[in-house]
Design a protein around this motif. Structure first.
Motif, PDB file in Angstrom:
ATOM      1  N   GLY A 197       0.829  -1.201   0.000  1.00 50.16           N
ATOM      2  CA  GLY A 197       0.000   0.000   0.000  1.00 50.16           C
ATOM      3  C   GLY A 197       0.862   1.248   0.000  1.00 50.16           C
ATOM      4  O   GLY A 197       2.069   1.199   0.251  1.00 50.16           O
ATOM      5  N   THR A 198       0.239   2.379  -0.267  1.00 48.39           N
ATOM      6  CA  THR A 198       0.965   3.645  -0.374  1.00 48.39           C
ATOM      7  C   THR A 198       1.447   4.116   0.994  1.00 48.39           C
ATOM      8  O   THR A 198       0.700   4.104   1.971  1.00 48.39           O
ATOM      9  CB  THR A 198       0.057   4.722  -1.000  1.00 48.39           C
ATOM     10  N   LEU A 199       2.711   4.525   1.034  1.00 47.51           N
ATOM     11  CA  LEU A 199       3.300   5.058   2.251  1.00 47.51           C
ATOM     12  C   LEU A 199       3.686   6.514   2.020  1.00 47.51           C
ATOM     13  O   LEU A 199       4.340   6.838   1.019  1.00 47.51           O
ATOM     14  CB  LEU A 199       4.554   4.269   2.647  1.00 47.51           C
ATOM     15  N   GLN A 200       3.281   7.378   2.942  1.00 50.28           N
ATOM     16  CA  GLN A 200       3.663   8.779   2.826  1.00 50.28           C
ATOM     17  C   GLN A 200       5.167   8.936   3.014  1.00 50.28           C
ATOM     18  O   GLN A 200       5.837   9.695   2.318  1.00 50.28           O
ATOM     19  CB  GLN A 200       2.907   9.609   3.863  1.00 50.28           C
ATOM     20  N   ARG A 201       5.699   8.143   3.950  1.00 47.63           N
ATOM     21  CA  ARG A 201       7.145   8.044   4.132  1.00 47.63           C
ATOM     22  C   ARG A 201       7.438   6.696   4.794  1.00 47.63           C
ATOM     23  O   ARG A 201       6.542   6.075   5.371  1.00 47.63           O
ATOM     24  CB  ARG A 201       7.689   9.192   4.971  1.00 47.63           C
ATOM     25  N   LEU A 202       8.675   6.285   4.734  1.00 45.39           N
ATOM     26  CA  LEU A 202       9.049   5.006   5.326  1.00 45.39           C
ATOM     27  C   LEU A 202       8.909   5.084   6.843  1.00 45.39           C
ATOM     28  O   LEU A 202       9.465   5.987   7.474  1.00 45.39           O
ATOM     29  CB  LEU A 202      10.493   4.652   4.966  1.00 45.39           C
ATOM     30  N   PRO A 203       8.140   4.160   7.452  1.00 47.95           N
ATOM     31  CA  PRO A 203       8.010   4.177   8.911  1.00 47.95           C
ATOM     32  C   PRO A 203       9.378   4.127   9.596  1.00 47.95           C
ATOM     33  O   PRO A 203      10.238   3.328   9.218  1.00 47.95           O
ATOM     34  CB  PRO A 203       7.187   2.916   9.208  1.00 47.95           C
ATOM     35  N   LEU A 250      12.087  -8.312   3.711  1.00 43.74           N
ATOM     36  CA  LEU A 250      11.280  -7.096   3.644  1.00 43.74           C
ATOM     37  C   LEU A 250      10.684  -6.976   2.249  1.00 43.74           C
ATOM     38  O   LEU A 250      11.397  -7.090   1.249  1.00 43.74           O
ATOM     39  CB  LEU A 250      12.133  -5.856   3.942  1.00 43.74           C
ATOM     40  N   SER A 251       9.373  -6.761   2.206  1.00 40.25           N
ATOM     41  CA  SER A 251       8.671  -6.592   0.933  1.00 40.25           C
ATOM     42  C   SER A 251       7.864  -5.304   0.978  1.00 40.25           C
ATOM     43  O   SER A 251       7.026  -5.116   1.858  1.00 40.25           O
ATOM     44  CB  SER A 251       7.740  -7.788   0.673  1.00 40.25           C
ATOM     45  N   LEU A 252       8.150  -4.393   0.046  1.00 40.59           N
ATOM     46  CA  LEU A 252       7.398  -3.148  -0.091  1.00 40.59           C
ATOM     47  C   LEU A 252       6.739  -3.154  -1.464  1.00 40.59           C
ATOM     48  O   LEU A 252       7.420  -3.117  -2.492  1.00 40.59           O
ATOM     49  CB  LEU A 252       8.325  -1.933   0.035  1.00 40.59           C
ATOM     50  N   ILE A 253       5.407  -3.213  -1.478  1.00 43.53           N
ATOM     51  CA  ILE A 253       4.650  -3.282  -2.728  1.00 43.53           C
ATOM     52  C   ILE A 253       3.746  -2.063  -2.826  1.00 43.53           C
ATOM     53  O   ILE A 253       2.972  -1.787  -1.904  1.00 43.53           O
ATOM     54  CB  ILE A 253       3.811  -4.576  -2.796  1.00 43.53           C
ATOM     55  N   GLY A 254       3.851  -1.360  -3.932  1.00 42.22           N
ATOM     56  CA  GLY A 254       2.979  -0.211  -4.163  1.00 42.22           C
ATOM     57  C   GLY A 254       3.182   0.916  -3.176  1.00 42.22           C
ATOM     58  O   GLY A 254       2.248   1.682  -2.916  1.00 42.22           O
ATOM     59  N   SER A 255       4.381   1.051  -2.614  1.00 41.33           N
ATOM     60  CA  SER A 255       4.625   2.083  -1.595  1.00 41.33           C
ATOM     61  C   SER A 255       4.609   3.483  -2.189  1.00 41.33           C
ATOM     62  O   SER A 255       4.221   4.443  -1.519  1.00 41.33           O
ATOM     63  CB  SER A 255       5.964   1.828  -0.899  1.00 41.33           C
ATOM     64  N   ARG A 256       5.098   3.607  -3.439  1.00 38.91           N
ATOM     65  CA  ARG A 256       5.102   4.890  -4.167  1.00 38.91           C
ATOM     66  C   ARG A 256       5.739   6.015  -3.337  1.00 38.91           C
ATOM     67  O   ARG A 256       5.223   7.127  -3.263  1.00 38.91           O
ATOM     68  CB  ARG A 256       3.675   5.278  -4.565  1.00 38.91           C
ATOM     69  N   LEU A 257       6.854   5.722  -2.714  1.00 32.79           N
ATOM     70  CA  LEU A 257       7.539   6.704  -1.887  1.00 32.79           C
ATOM     71  C   LEU A 257       8.162   7.793  -2.748  1.00 32.79           C
ATOM     72  O   LEU A 257       8.715   7.531  -3.823  1.00 32.79           O
ATOM     73  CB  LEU A 257       8.625   6.023  -1.051  1.00 32.79           C
ATOM     74  N   ALA A 258       8.084   9.010  -2.268  1.00 26.07           N
ATOM     75  CA  ALA A 258       8.701  10.123  -2.991  1.00 26.07           C
ATOM     76  C   ALA A 258      10.210  10.101  -2.837  1.00 26.07           C
ATOM     77  O   ALA A 258      10.947  10.576  -3.705  1.00 26.07           O
ATOM     78  CB  ALA A 258       8.132  11.446  -2.479  1.00 26.07           C
ATOM     79  N   GLU A 259      10.693   9.531  -1.719  1.00 23.18           N
ATOM     80  CA  GLU A 259      12.122   9.488  -1.432  1.00 23.18           C
ATOM     81  C   GLU A 259      12.579   8.035  -1.398  1.00 23.18           C
ATOM     82  O   GLU A 259      11.918   7.180  -0.800  1.00 23.18           O
ATOM     83  CB  GLU A 259      12.396  10.157  -0.081  1.00 23.18           C
ATOM     84  N   HIS A 263      12.324  -7.304  -1.456  1.00 25.48           N
ATOM     85  CA  HIS A 263      11.397  -7.294  -2.594  1.00 25.48           C
ATOM     86  C   HIS A 263      10.814  -5.885  -2.714  1.00 25.48           C
ATOM     87  O   HIS A 263      10.086  -5.435  -1.825  1.00 25.48           O
ATOM     88  CB  HIS A 263      10.288  -8.322  -2.375  1.00 25.48           C
ATOM     89  N   LEU A 264      11.139  -5.199  -3.793  1.00 24.02           N
ATOM     90  CA  LEU A 264      10.678  -3.827  -4.012  1.00 24.02           C
ATOM     91  C   LEU A 264       9.848  -3.789  -5.288  1.00 24.02           C
ATOM     92  O   LEU A 264      10.368  -3.980  -6.389  1.00 24.02           O
ATOM     93  CB  LEU A 264      11.874  -2.875  -4.117  1.00 24.02           C
ATOM     94  N   ASP A 265       8.556  -3.519  -5.127  1.00 25.39           N
ATOM     95  CA  ASP A 265       7.618  -3.554  -6.248  1.00 25.39           C
ATOM     96  C   ASP A 265       6.874  -2.208  -6.290  1.00 25.39           C
ATOM     97  O   ASP A 265       6.061  -1.927  -5.415  1.00 25.39           O
ATOM     98  CB  ASP A 265       6.650  -4.726  -6.037  1.00 25.39           C
ATOM     99  N   HIS A 266       7.203  -1.401  -7.299  1.00 27.19           N
ATOM    100  CA  HIS A 266       6.582  -0.076  -7.416  1.00 27.19           C
ATOM    101  C   HIS A 266       6.710   0.674  -6.095  1.00 27.19           C
ATOM    102  O   HIS A 266       5.753   1.248  -5.578  1.00 27.19           O
ATOM    103  CB  HIS A 266       5.111  -0.237  -7.804  1.00 27.19           C
ATOM    104  N   TYR A 267       7.922   0.683  -5.573  1.00 30.95           N
ATOM    105  CA  TYR A 267       8.112   1.199  -4.216  1.00 30.95           C
ATOM    106  C   TYR A 267       8.464   2.684  -4.178  1.00 30.95           C
ATOM    107  O   TYR A 267       8.364   3.318  -3.131  1.00 30.95           O
ATOM    108  CB  TYR A 267       9.188   0.381  -3.499  1.00 30.95           C
ATOM    109  N   CYS A 268       8.945   3.244  -5.282  1.00 28.23           N
ATOM    110  CA  CYS A 268       9.241   4.673  -5.287  1.00 28.23           C
ATOM    111  C   CYS A 268       9.179   5.192  -6.720  1.00 28.23           C
ATOM    112  O   CYS A 268       9.101   4.419  -7.681  1.00 28.23           O
ATOM    113  CB  CYS A 268      10.597   4.972  -4.648  1.00 28.23           C
ATOM    114  N   TRP A 269       9.236   6.536  -6.851  1.00 28.03           N
ATOM    115  CA  TRP A 269       9.093   7.169  -8.168  1.00 28.03           C
ATOM    116  C   TRP A 269      10.446   7.578  -8.754  1.00 28.03           C
ATOM    117  O   TRP A 269      10.491   8.281  -9.754  1.00 28.03           O
ATOM    118  CB  TRP A 269       8.198   8.409  -8.053  1.00 28.03           C
TER     119      TRP A 269
END
Length: 988
Positions: free
Chosen positions: A767-773, A785-794, A810-816
């Motif tokens: 899911g989308t994360l505003q920033r990494l916890p 660690l798996s980040l899917i669809g995080s869409r992080l700006a940084e 596993h990084l799937d669509h994790y940042c722009w």
């Protein structure tokens, strides 16, 4: 074996006396009396079982005695379980005075029947106890019988010629190096492996060749129990090899262990020595010998141990350097070579061409174990060299395993290992008989079954250890003893699945039939003994199953492994006939609904319905008050009745599936109509859908689930993120956490978790994360660690690179970002990395020294990438590279940036955008994909694959021009595949 049944029954009676408050008056007295009788007879069971296992016909009376005792134990077990079912309270039953009075009245008849049955069986057991002396039974272990037999078996290993030691050259070379060229001090060399691998033969060969390189030497056969007399034997052997006599009167003077130890130490002081201890079973071996064998500085002395138990070798590390060589089964070519050598050693014509296929099948059945190959070859050498005769032998291997004089020697090797197990491990090993041959079983499934069956003794657990953790220790010990093989491991080395050797499986199945432990029901054999406790249904067709009306009343476990179809009447009888059922495993079973009568299985503790077609769960599920495991994975169940909250002993609840095989990130959970506040024993919960109206309440109830180790939640919204954090902080034992956001929910708000569970090892966020916890980089034990669809700006990589134990990312669509940069020193332990659905990624940069242990790299669906192919050459440990839906130019660049010029085959394959399952905007592409790893033994896999190619004979194709390479280029053009791809493009 009676010991297994009696030990199990004593455990059950102890639990009954401790836990069952309704066991009143005369029933309690009779149960206690029966327990005393069983304990008296228990001391004689090991001797009885060992004699019953021998081929000596004079022991037939002992076999009858053992069977009678086992059936008596079964009768009591049935009586206890029937009694408990009759008195089981209804979930809705009140606790009023009237209800208690009615319950007492209705229990009179069951108590009377149980008391009567106990009285009858106790009389039978007392008579069996009186008969023990006439049968010559003694309160001793079975080891004397087994040791004598297996000592004779090892005799042959001392006289094997060099040319008969096939496929062990590397092992001999390594052991010789340890023996002759390493440290000038006392060193232990341990050769470890399952029975029959040739440990004794290899070590005896080296012993004979190199014993004169030492001042003194001795060979001691230890077998099951290392005693003080072995110290005396060592002294005597050393004296004799030194040309001296160790007089009998000296033996009498060396009365105690301390004197013997000092005598041996004085004799060896200042000398180099080589002492072999063959066939060590007890871990206290080194405690006996540690001080008797001096460790003189600058003197090369060697102690060689052969054992089936790696733990014995590890134990010696506390006071000496230890080299451990785990002897492996022979490779296929060497196994076949040994088979042909032994089968046709007196036939100058060799193997007839018509027997080649059967020879391969026999060799495969032996799985590279030399003794198994030798004994089967010995049997075949006495048969006619015809296909029909050999086929008869192959089909009858299991039935003749314990009786045929050629095969019995290997049977006794396995029997020796079996006898060495404590009774609870015997039960665990026998459980592999419920699964088909060559079947790999998930360890989590196996341990949950063992816990449900009651194989785990709570009194032997350590501290806060759970039943499942104790069961994992049991499995680890079976693996350590070389009885169970590891099939697959997780990235951190933890065992994922396991199996047993084919011939060990034959041994187990035969032993299960003898003990009525379980029976296999198949097309070839339907029906089972009246005392059978467990059944394994394998490959039954519809007619065979319906055509046999059996009583399932005594069956405790039913595992299904291959049924294609069955009728409604069979489904009903399956759930209504097994009234004492404890475990029911119906994975991949042709079942489209769960009948209401499942609620009658009041003893049920384990229910696995994974991969069935059921859509709903009946309300009667609430009656299963003993249920510990409920597995609904990969079913069509999307909603559960509120009665699920009544399953207060539930420990593992799994219910989720994926939208499709291609869309693994589209995870579907299950909705709960009621709460789950009563399920406080839960250790595993996945996946609960909290997008419903009562979602907030369910999350709040999770705060009381302090035993949770694996948690999965889907449908999380931005507003209930804080609630999730509050629940997680109350789960100190949490090891795995998976959170998936609801659609259009905004952000996953997980910043409120300040102190995450310290032992968290696996984290999946979808899911989308505003920033990494901020708590994620604090997870010192995180391995995946798996980040899917995080869409992080940084880009979060700079914050994650310091995770000390991370092995899989596993990084799937994790940042722009348009650039991903792995810097020198980052991710020092990472073994697997996945980067996919990076639509904006243009540059992949990997510095030299980054990802130093990366073995697997997956790149997928990065349509804009133009730089990075050359960076992959910096991955020095890379073994596998997977390219999925990647631009053709990027793949060509990888082919051109092979600095090692390794000779690899050229493979033509398709890369058709029409087969793109993720709907990425990519052009249709077809190109040659050259399997060009950046390091030897590296493979490259390119997906998606084409549909199965037609059987075509296309014209020859001209391979593309390649950069110059050193050495001969091996070219293999997969013409069928290339031609099919060309035709597909033409059609498009």
């Amino acid at each position: 074996m009676a010991s297994v049944a009696v030990d199990s029954l004593i455990t059950k009676l102890v639990q009954l006396l401790n836990e069952e408050v309704t066991l009143l008056g005369v029933v309690r007295t009779k149960v206690e009396g029966l327990k005393v009788e069983l304990c008296l007879i228990q001391a004689y069971l090991k001797d009885a079982d060992a004699k019953a296992d021998t081929a000596d016909t004079s022991n037939h009376a002992v076999k009858v005695w053992v069977n009678q005792l086992r059936h008596a134990a079964f009768r009591i077990e049935d009586a206890v379980d029937f009694y408990m079912i009759k008195l089981a309270p209804h979930p809705s039953q009140s606790h009023s005075l009237l209800s208690k009075f009615v319950s007492m009245i209705t229990s009179v008849v069951p108590r009377h029947r149980m008391a009567s049955e106990i009285e009858n069986v106790t009389a039978s057991i007392r008579k069996l106890y009186e008969d023990k002396q006439a049968l010559g039974l003694s309160p001793s272990s079975e080891q004397n019988v087994v040791e004598r037999t297996c000592y004779d078996l090892r005799m042959g290993a001392h006289f094997i010629r060099d040319d008969e030691l096939v496929g062990v050259d590397n092992a001999k070379k390594l052991l010789t190096d340890w023996l002759i060229h390493r440290e000038a001090r006392r060193t232990i060399i341990s050769v470890v492996g399952e029975g029959g691998l040739g440990k004794t033969a290899i070590v005896r060969n080296l012993y004979n060749k190199h014993k004169e390189d030492f001042d003194c030497y001795a060979w001691i056969t230890v077998s099951h129990s290392f005693k003080e007399e072995h110290l005396l034997t060592t002294i005597q052997t050393l004296y004799e090899n030194d040309g001296k006599k160790y007089l009998v009167e000296n033996r009498e003077k060396e009365g105690d262990k301390c004197n013997l130890t000092q005598k041996l130490r004085d004799y060896l002081q200042g000398k180099s020595y080589m002492i072999v201890f063959d066939d060590v079973w007890e871990i206290n071996f080194w405690e006996c010998m540690e001080y008797a064998l001096p460790d003189d500085t600058n003197i090369r002395s060697r102690i060689i141990i052969t054992t089936r138990d790696r733990g014995i070798a590890e134990f010696c590390r506390r006071s000496a350097p230890v080299h451990i060589h785990e002897l492996k089964p022979l490779p296929a070519d060497d196994a076949l070579k040994l088979f042909l050598l032994k089968t046709f050693q007196f036939d100058h014509h060799g193997c007839p061409e018509g027997l080649n296929e059967l020879s391969q099948r026999f060799v495969k059945r032996c799985e590279g174990v030399p003794l198994a190959i030798v004994v089967i070859s010995g049997l075949l050498s006495t048969k006619q060299k015809t296909i029909s005769e050999w086929q008869k032998v192959y089909d009858s291997l299991r039935s003749k395993f314990s009786s045929d004089p050629h095969l019995r020697s290997f049977y006794l090797v396995l029997l020796e290992s079996y006898h060495d197990l404590p009774y609870h491990l015997r039960l665990c090993l026998l459980y592999f008989g419920l699964f088909p041959q060559d079947y790999s079983i998930k360890c989590s499934t196996l341990t949950q079954l063992w816990v449900a069956e009651g194989f785990v003794n709570e009194n032997e657990m350590f501290g806060a250890q759970t039943l499942e953790e104790a069961a994992e220790d049991y499995l680890a010990e079976l693996i350590r003893r070389s009885l169970v093989k590891v099939s697959n491991v997780f990235v951190n080395g933890k065992v994922k699945s396991c199996r047993v050797h084919d011939l060990m499986h034959d041994f187990i199945v035969r032993k299960c039939e003898e003990l009525n432990f379980c029976q296999v029901v198949s097309k070839q054999q339907f029906g089972f003994h009246e005392w059978t406790r467990r059944i394994s249904i394998q490959n039954i067709d519809k007619s065979a199953f319906i055509g046999n009306d059996q009583s399932f009343v005594r069956v405790r476990s039913c595992i299904s492994c291959g049924i294609e179809e069955l009728s409604e009447s069979v489904v009903k009888s399956l759930f209504s006939g097994f009234i004492l059922l404890v475990t029911l495993g119906l994975e991949d079973f042709p079942l489209d609904h769960l009948p209401e009568v499942v609620g009658n299985l009041l003893n049920l503790k384990y229910l696995n319905l994974r991969k069935t077609k059921i859509k709903t769960i009946p309300k009667s599920i609430g009656k299963l008050q003993k249920l510990q495991t409920l597995n609904l994975r990969d079913t069509q169940v999307r909603e559960l009745p509120m009665e699920i909250n009544k399953l207060v002993k539930l420990r593992h609840f799994l219910s989720y599936s994926f939208a499709s095989k291609e869309h693994r990130q589209h995870l579907l959970g299950v909705r709960l109509n009621g709460g789950i506040g009563g399920l406080t024993d839960l250790q595993s919960l996945a996946m609960v859908d909290t997008s419903t109206a009562n979602g907030d309440g369910i999350i709040q109830e999770m705060e009381n689930m302090i035993n949770m180790k694996k948690l999965g939640i889907v449908g999380i919204s931005e507003v209930n993120g804080n609630g999730v954090c509050n629940a997680i902080k109350n789960m100190p034992n949490l090891c795995s956490l998976s959170i998936k956001a609801a659609k259009n929910c905004g952000f996953l708000a997980l910043q409120a978790l300040v102190d995450p569970p310290a032992n968290l090892q696996r984290l999946y966020l979808n899911g989308t994360l505003q920033r990494l916890p901020e708590w994620i980089p604090k997870l010192k034990h995180l391995i995946k660690l798996s980040l899917i669809g995080s869409r992080l700006a940084e880009d979060p990589l700079p914050k994650l690179e310091g995770l000390p134990e991370l092995l899989e990312l596993h990084l799937d669509h994790y940042c722009w970002n348009s650039k991903v940069h792995f810097k020198c020193g980052w991710f020092e332990k990472l073994k697997e990395l996945t980067l996919q659905r990076m639509n904006t990624l243009r540059t992949l940069k990997i510095d030299k020294g980054a990802l130093p242990k990366l073995e697997v790299l997956r790149l997928g669906s990065c349509p804009q990438i133009i730089e990075g192919a050359d960076a992959i050459q910096n991955l020095e440990a890379l073994k596998n590279l997977y390219l999925i839906d990647m631009p053709i130019q990027f793949k060509d660049d990888i082919a051109l940036n092979n600095p090692y010029n390794i000779d690899m085959p050229i493979q033509f394959s398709n890369d058709i955008a029409l087969n793109n399952p993720k709907d990425i905007d990519m052009p249709r592409q077809f190109a040659n994909d050259i399997s060009t790893p950046l390091k030897e033994n590296t493979t490259l896999d390119i997906s998606p694959p084409l549909l199965p190619p037609p059987q075509l004979t296309p014209p020859s194709l001209t391979p593309p021009r390649l950069p110059p390479r050193r050495g001969q280029l091996k070219v293999k053009v997969l013409q069928d595949l290339a031609s099919a791809a060309i035709r597909s493009l033409s059609a498009a």
